[in-house]
Design an enzyme around this catalytic site. Structure first.
Site, PDB file in Angstrom:
ATOM      1  N   ARG A  89       2.913  17.576   0.109  1.00 52.53           N
ATOM      2  CA  ARG A  89       1.936  16.612   0.621  1.00 52.53           C
ATOM      3  C   ARG A  89       0.835  17.351   1.383  1.00 52.53           C
ATOM      4  O   ARG A  89      -0.337  17.031   1.285  1.00 52.53           O
ATOM      5  CB  ARG A  89       2.697  15.657   1.548  1.00 52.53           C
ATOM      6  N   ASP A 149      -6.042  -3.648  -1.497  1.00 54.55           N
ATOM      7  CA  ASP A 149      -4.710  -4.168  -1.150  1.00 54.55           C
ATOM      8  C   ASP A 149      -4.754  -5.683  -0.952  1.00 54.55           C
ATOM      9  O   ASP A 149      -3.826  -6.397  -1.340  1.00 54.55           O
ATOM     10  CB  ASP A 149      -4.184  -3.472   0.118  1.00 54.55           C
ATOM     11  N   ARG A 152      -4.880  -7.402  -4.321  1.00 51.71           N
ATOM     12  CA  ARG A 152      -3.534  -7.435  -4.926  1.00 51.71           C
ATOM     13  C   ARG A 152      -2.678  -8.511  -4.246  1.00 51.71           C
ATOM     14  O   ARG A 152      -1.952  -9.259  -4.908  1.00 51.71           O
ATOM     15  CB  ARG A 152      -2.876  -6.063  -4.793  1.00 51.71           C
TER      16      ARG A 152
END
Ligand code: APR
Length: 313
Positions: A89, A149, A152
């Site tokens: 990451r 978001d 959605r």
């Protein structure tokens, strides 16, 4: 009528450029990438739809030629690399931080007054980096995640309630990640009536859970991350800026005390207009929402800390 530059001609960037042209948001849209010919090809393809889709937007694709982006009103940054097998990451953050900083620096030279909209992931951290490294005011640099978001969220709500999506009001705040985003179920409404009047806590809990893994679900289906909704969401934020719409859009903005946080960029309801992120709207959160917001901010801060660990800030 204005000019918009989209940096990164990948799936999200090209879809955003296409939506900007289709919706006639600017008279000129420039798409730029480092991959030779990619932007030129995508914009030529989009240009060849103009007679069919009825738009006159000048669509221009260039490779690394920032002079062509000069005088943009809005610059959307979607450039980056996806995580590759074996990549940590931290390594991913390092690579994308380098890209975001570099493209931001170049774009700023040619469009110092532009509003910069950050889409590259991890978006909350890339927005923080872009803001800090540019030295621009926080109204001028903010991130897009909450609009996607929330879209959605509204889709899953509309489906669960058997309602029209346009009748559903709902927002997602917090970080733009599977575990950091907070769908505000208690504040979601069907034509102003709380959604809890129409669906059980169990159904609404599933809506929230589906929203949170919305991106991962698509990656599972497509084998790569999504682009139609991310591209359209970015374009709709650009539209709010270009047309000075003053829309309240959950956006990743710098907080200085609002929602009990500072020195962080994270998603909160924000008035978006020609001045960019013009005003943060402080809505009252329930105790549960406040606790989730604080936890989300902690998680985003941890990712931001990587920037100083790797010397990006
Ligand atoms: N300058 C310009 N473009 C660059 C640079 C750079 N320095 N580095 C990489 N790019 C370009 C790549 O060449 C590629 O075309 O960025 C593009 C990224 O496109 P994709 O890999 O298709 O990624 P995409 O799915 O479009 O997502 C872009 O948005 O939603 C986020 O997580 C997503 O961070 C990702 C970004």
């Amino acid at each position: 009528m204005g000019k918009v530059t989209v940096i990164g001609a990948g799936n999200v960037g090209a879809t955003c450029a296409n939506a900007l042209a289709l919706r006639k948001v600017a008279s000129e849209v420039v798409l730029i990438d480092i991959k030779e010919g990619l932007s030129e090809g995508k914009m030529l393809d989009i240009y060849q739809t103009s007679a069919l889709m009825d738009f006159d937007t000048r669509v221009i694709g260039v490779t690394n030629d920032y002079a062509a982006t000069a005088g943009s009103d809005v610059v959307v940054i979607t450039s980056g690399v996806p995580r590759k097998p074996g990549m940590t990451r931290e390594e991913l953050i390092g690579v994308n931080a380098g890209i975001v900083k570099a493209v931001m620096g170049e774009a700023m030279k040619h469009s110092p007054k532009a509003i910069f909209l950050i889409v590259s992931n991890p978006m909350d951290t890339m927005t923080y980096l872009a803001l800090k490294s540019s030295g621009l005011p926080s109204s001028q640099v903010f991130g897009m995640g909450g609009q996607l978001d929330s879209s959605r969220f509204r889709c899953y709500l509309a489906k669960a309630l058997g309602a029209s999506m346009s009748d559903i009001d709902g927002m997602v705040i917090g970080g733009h990640g599977d575990t950091t985003m907070i769908p505000l179920i208690d504040k979601a409404a069907w034509r102003g009536v709380p959604v809890s009047k129409f669906a059980s806590a169990e159904v609404l809990g599933k809506v929230a859970a589906d929203t949170m893994v919305g991106g991962a679900t698509l990656t599972g289906l497509l084998g790569t991350s999504a682009w139609y909704a991310p591209g359209a969401a970015a374009a709709s934020v650009v539209e709010a800026i270009m047309f000075d719409q003053k829309k309240v859009i959950p956006s990743c903005v710098a907080l200085s005390g609002e929602y009990g946080q500072k020195d962080i960029c994270i998603g909160v309801p924000t008035v978006i207009g020609r001045g960019g992120a013009e005003r943060i709207v402080e809505i009252e959160l329930t105790a549960d929402e406040s606790a989730k917001f604080a936890a989300s901010a902690d998680a985003v801060r941890k990712t931001n800390a990587v920037l100083s660990e790797i010397g990006a800030l």
